[in-house]
Every structure is written in structure tokens, then in C-alpha cells.
Design a protein around this motif. Structure first.
Motif, PDB file in Angstrom:
ATOM      1  N   UNK A  79       9.163  -7.163   3.869  1.00 39.71           N
ATOM      2  CA  UNK A  79       7.642  -7.477   4.677  1.00 39.71           C
ATOM      3  C   UNK A  79       8.442  -9.289   4.977  1.00 39.71           C
ATOM      4  N   UNK A  80       8.983  -9.848   4.795  1.00 35.70           N
ATOM      5  CA  UNK A  80       9.677 -11.069   4.950  1.00 35.70           C
ATOM      6  C   UNK A  80      11.185 -10.780   6.346  1.00 35.70           C
TER       7      UNK A  80
ATOM      8  N   UNK B 247       5.502 -24.913  18.393  1.00 32.18           N
ATOM      9  CA  UNK B 247       5.918 -23.420  18.198  1.00 32.18           C
ATOM     10  C   UNK B 247       4.317 -21.994  18.394  1.00 32.18           C
ATOM     11  N   UNK B 248       4.529 -20.604  18.263  1.00 31.55           N
ATOM     12  CA  UNK B 248       3.490 -20.195  18.603  1.00 31.55           C
ATOM     13  C   UNK B 248       3.276 -19.055  16.994  1.00 31.55           C
ATOM     14  N   UNK B 249       2.185 -19.226  16.358  1.00 32.85           N
ATOM     15  CA  UNK B 249       1.801 -18.431  15.367  1.00 32.85           C
ATOM     16  C   UNK B 249       1.385 -17.300  15.606  1.00 32.85           C
ATOM     17  N   UNK B 250       1.307 -16.519  14.932  1.00 35.73           N
ATOM     18  CA  UNK B 250       0.711 -15.116  14.515  1.00 35.73           C
ATOM     19  C   UNK B 250       0.778 -14.729  12.985  1.00 35.73           C
ATOM     20  N   UNK B 251      -0.142 -13.143  13.299  1.00 36.46           N
ATOM     21  CA  UNK B 251       0.177 -12.888  11.935  1.00 36.46           C
ATOM     22  C   UNK B 251      -0.095 -11.141  12.225  1.00 36.46           C
ATOM     23  N   UNK B 252       0.678 -10.756  11.209  1.00 34.00           N
ATOM     24  CA  UNK B 252       0.608  -8.857  10.843  1.00 34.00           C
ATOM     25  C   UNK B 252      -0.415  -8.524   9.398  1.00 34.00           C
ATOM     26  N   UNK B 253      -1.761  -8.147  10.220  1.00 34.69           N
ATOM     27  CA  UNK B 253      -2.551  -7.918   8.914  1.00 34.69           C
ATOM     28  C   UNK B 253      -1.998  -6.834   8.025  1.00 34.69           C
ATOM     29  N   UNK B 254      -1.864  -6.375   7.126  1.00 33.79           N
ATOM     30  CA  UNK B 254      -1.247  -5.421   5.938  1.00 33.79           C
ATOM     31  C   UNK B 254      -1.953  -4.690   5.103  1.00 33.79           C
ATOM     32  N   UNK B 255      -3.372  -5.697   4.791  1.00 35.76           N
ATOM     33  CA  UNK B 255      -4.715  -4.785   4.059  1.00 35.76           C
ATOM     34  C   UNK B 255      -5.358  -6.219   3.692  1.00 35.76           C
ATOM     35  N   UNK B 256      -6.622  -5.379   4.902  1.00 34.36           N
ATOM     36  CA  UNK B 256      -7.822  -5.817   4.275  1.00 34.36           C
ATOM     37  C   UNK B 256      -8.960  -5.325   4.190  1.00 34.36           C
ATOM     38  N   UNK B 257      -9.703  -5.993   2.826  1.00 32.24           N
ATOM     39  CA  UNK B 257     -10.447  -4.997   1.892  1.00 32.24           C
ATOM     40  C   UNK B 257     -11.104  -5.600   0.654  1.00 32.24           C
ATOM     41  N   UNK B 258     -11.620  -4.655  -0.043  1.00 29.90           N
ATOM     42  CA  UNK B 258     -13.017  -4.905  -0.671  1.00 29.90           C
ATOM     43  C   UNK B 258     -12.203  -4.492  -1.856  1.00 29.90           C
ATOM     44  N   UNK B 259     -11.684  -5.824  -2.888  1.00 32.51           N
ATOM     45  CA  UNK B 259     -10.833  -5.060  -3.797  1.00 32.51           C
ATOM     46  C   UNK B 259     -11.204  -5.765  -5.488  1.00 32.51           C
ATOM     47  N   UNK B 260     -10.476  -4.800  -6.294  1.00 31.93           N
ATOM     48  CA  UNK B 260     -11.304  -4.781  -7.980  1.00 31.93           C
ATOM     49  C   UNK B 260     -10.946  -6.052  -8.314  1.00 31.93           C
TER      50      UNK B 260
ATOM     51  N   UNK C  66      -8.539 -18.392  -3.442  1.00 26.51           N
ATOM     52  CA  UNK C  66      -7.835 -18.022  -4.108  1.00 26.51           C
ATOM     53  C   UNK C  66      -6.719 -17.270  -2.948  1.00 26.51           C
ATOM     54  N   UNK C  67      -5.741 -18.158  -3.683  1.00 24.24           N
ATOM     55  CA  UNK C  67      -4.581 -17.359  -2.381  1.00 24.24           C
ATOM     56  C   UNK C  67      -2.850 -17.183  -3.081  1.00 24.24           C
ATOM     57  N   UNK C  68      -2.360 -16.667  -3.240  1.00 22.01           N
ATOM     58  CA  UNK C  68      -0.608 -16.681  -3.013  1.00 22.01           C
ATOM     59  C   UNK C  68       0.289 -15.923  -1.579  1.00 22.01           C
ATOM     60  N   UNK C  69       0.649 -17.569  -2.016  1.00 23.63           N
ATOM     61  CA  UNK C  69       1.455 -17.467  -0.751  1.00 23.63           C
ATOM     62  C   UNK C  69       2.462 -17.382  -0.796  1.00 23.63           C
ATOM     63  N   UNK C  70       3.925 -16.243  -0.520  1.00 23.10           N
ATOM     64  CA  UNK C  70       5.442 -16.685  -0.772  1.00 23.10           C
ATOM     65  C   UNK C  70       5.835 -16.899   0.210  1.00 23.10           C
ATOM     66  N   UNK C  71       6.856 -18.160   0.270  1.00 17.43           N
ATOM     67  CA  UNK C  71       7.654 -18.743   1.707  1.00 17.43           C
ATOM     68  C   UNK C  71       9.098 -18.486   1.924  1.00 17.43           C
ATOM     69  N   UNK C  72       9.665 -18.251   2.274  1.00 18.32           N
ATOM     70  CA  UNK C  72      10.698 -18.293   2.552  1.00 18.32           C
ATOM     71  C   UNK C  72      11.688 -19.052   2.101  1.00 18.32           C
TER      72      UNK C  72
ATOM     73  N   UNK D  72       6.033 -17.324  12.802  1.00 18.50           N
ATOM     74  CA  UNK D  72       6.266 -18.446  13.632  1.00 18.50           C
ATOM     75  C   UNK D  72       7.081 -18.370  14.457  1.00 18.50           C
ATOM     76  N   UNK D  73       6.895 -17.974  15.495  1.00 19.96           N
ATOM     77  CA  UNK D  73       7.600 -16.960  17.199  1.00 19.96           C
ATOM     78  C   UNK D  73       8.077 -15.730  16.763  1.00 19.96           C
ATOM     79  N   UNK D  74       6.927 -15.421  16.074  1.00 15.59           N
ATOM     80  CA  UNK D  74       7.619 -13.866  15.877  1.00 15.59           C
ATOM     81  C   UNK D  74       8.318 -13.705  14.365  1.00 15.59           C
ATOM     82  N   UNK D  75       9.072 -15.145  13.992  1.00 12.54           N
ATOM     83  CA  UNK D  75       9.468 -15.061  13.335  1.00 12.54           C
ATOM     84  C   UNK D  75       8.722 -15.241  11.083  1.00 12.54           C
ATOM     85  N   UNK D  76       8.924 -13.914  10.837  1.00 12.25           N
ATOM     86  CA  UNK D  76       8.517 -14.012   9.568  1.00 12.25           C
ATOM     87  C   UNK D  76       8.828 -15.630   8.651  1.00 12.25           C
ATOM     88  N   UNK D  77       7.759 -15.625   8.135  1.00 18.70           N
ATOM     89  CA  UNK D  77       7.606 -17.313   7.389  1.00 18.70           C
ATOM     90  C   UNK D  77       6.624 -17.204   6.170  1.00 18.70           C
ATOM     91  N   UNK D  78       5.939 -16.662   5.499  1.00 19.46           N
ATOM     92  CA  UNK D  78       5.066 -16.362   4.383  1.00 19.46           C
ATOM     93  C   UNK D  78       3.970 -15.177   4.046  1.00 19.46           C
TER      94      UNK D  78
END
Length: 251
Positions: A194-195, A94-107, A219-225, A133-139
């Protein structure tokens, strides 16, 4: 295929699951009839019905009265291997892609209870995005990195490439191991919006710390359908085995 130590319906279900995961049938495609499955596996109609019913309950298949049984969906599956969402989705064809929401330095103080203290600094770099995944939001991913690493990552195409891929191939960072917790939750307003799911829908949350040369790098927090993702562990009497598979995970 027959193993006298395992129930026949269990063996059939396992084989069908592997074939579905391999992409043998596409979403919306007509699934073989009970008679075709009986002939292919040399089993009774009762065994086939039990196996297919199990696949329907798991969400792989959908019965449509008067029309037949159809492939309902494909999953993203991560099974103990430190790879990114992009790699797992590509392995499934399948074809993966991402939609960027926030890219920034944070406290760090802006994000409590995420374990960001492991970085031993007051500021980190946040890459927040929706993985598709194939333009369907997954995480929905909230990924935190040391500032100097995050800034370099942000200079690359994180829409068409996974963060882990860029970190390793472009920045030369070898991501060696991860410690992670996985737990169930319900989608809140943010995750639902968002999903593209209903508020209160079932979700899986993966909280992960990734290390390189003994130092924390992410460190990551991932919310999966929950309808598009699974985490599978294979067990036997002596060992625990992880099998790589996307009922697609990344960065």
C-alpha cells in the motif's frame, strides 16, 4: 549564529535542517557547495564537511560523484501538536491528499489488540486510507470512530480534506488531547504494497487515542514510512519541549 557552548558543526547542521524543512530548496535541487557554505557560515571546510555528511546520513541530501550534492527528500514531521497530516503537509508547502481504502462500520472483534474497547461498544466506524504528500505515499492510516461520528465524516470529501479538519470544522468536534505510543517495526506485505516500499523496510507505528471533553473519539493505527517521517522532541535540563515541524501526520 555562533554559540560557544555548542560545537560549530552542530550549529551549522541545525540551521541547514531548518532551512531544508522550510522548503528553501526543492527535491532534486543542487545544494550549495562546501565553499559556498564555508563563506555563508564563516567556518572551516572540516566543519562544513562534517555537517553535510550528517545531513547525508539523515537522508536529507544525496552526493552524486562528479555532479555535486542534491536535495534528496522532504519529511513529514509531527512534534507534539495535535494536528492532522493535511495541516502539517500544507505548512511545508506541499500538496496533501488521501486514497480511501475502506470506509465502513465494523465489529471491534475484527481488530484485536488495538484498544478499541475504550469505546465500550461492539461496533465502530473504520476509515482506512493512504495519506500522500505530493502524490507520494507517506502513511497508512486505520482510523476508528464512534459509528455516529464516522458516518457523518464519510459524507464529506476525505480525499482532499483531513479527517481532523472535517471533524472540527464541519461536525464541531473539538479534539483536545491525545495519548499515543510510537514504536519501530518492519513493513509487512500489506504495508509494503500500500505504501510502495519493500517488504521488511523500516517503519514507524503511531498508535493514538484522541479525546474530546474527556471522551474517546478516535483510535488510530498509523504506519509511517521511516524515510519520510520523523517525530522530534526537544529536551533541556528543566523541560521537554515539542517543536512543530514534516521532515508530514494526520487523519
Amino acid at each position: 549564529m555562533k554559540n560557544p557552548q555548542l560545537p560549530l558543526h552542530f550549529q551549522v547542521s541545525n540551521d541547514l535542517r531548518k532551512r531544508l524543512q522550510s522548503g528553501e530548496w526543492g527535491i532534486g535541487e543542487l545544494f550549495p557547495t562546501d565553499k559556498e557554505l564555508m563563506k555563508a557560515y564563516g567556518v572551516s571546510s572540516t566543519t562544513v564537511r562534517r555537517s553535510v555528511d550528517e545531513m547525508v546520513r539523515e537522508g536529507w541530501l544525496e552526493r552524486k560523484p562528479g555532479k555535486g550534492t542534491f536535495i534528496k527528500k522532504q519529511y513529514v514531521e509531527t512534534l507534539g501538536k495535535l494536528t492532522g497530516f493535511f495541516d502539517q503537509v500544507r505548512e511545508k508547502g506541499y500538496e496533501p491528499s488521501s486514497k480511501l481504502i475502506r470506509v465502513d462500520q465494523v465489529e471491534i472483534s475484527e481488530f484485536e489488540d488495538l484498544g478499541l474497547e475504550v469505546f465500550k461498544t461492539k461496533k465502530v466506524f473504520l476509515i482506512e486510507k493512504i495519506q500522500l504528500m505530493d502524490n507520494t505515499p507517506v502513511v497508512l492510516v486505520k482510523s476508528f470512530w464512534p459509528v455516529f461520528v464516522g458516518k457523518k465524516l464519510s459524507e464529506h470529501d476525505l480525499v482532499r480534506r483531513g479527517t481532523y479538519e472535517v471533524a472540527q470544522q464541519e461536525l464541531g468536534i473539538r479534539l483536545e488531547e491525545a495519548h499515543q505510543d510510537i514504536y519501530a517495526t518492519l513493513a509487512g506485505p500489506e504495508e509494503a504494497n500500500k505504501l510502495g516500499i519493500s517488504e521488511g523496510a523500516a517503519m514507524l507505528v503511531m498508535q493514538r487515542v484522541v479525546y474530546s471533553q474527556g471522551k474517546p473519539y478516535e483510535v488510530s493505527l498509523n504506519y509511517y514510512r521511516a524515510d519520510r517521517y520523523r517525530y522530534r522532541v526537544l529536551l533541556n535540563n528543566d523541560t521537554i519541549e515539542f517543536e512543530n515541524g514534516i521532515i508530514a501526520e494526520e487523519k
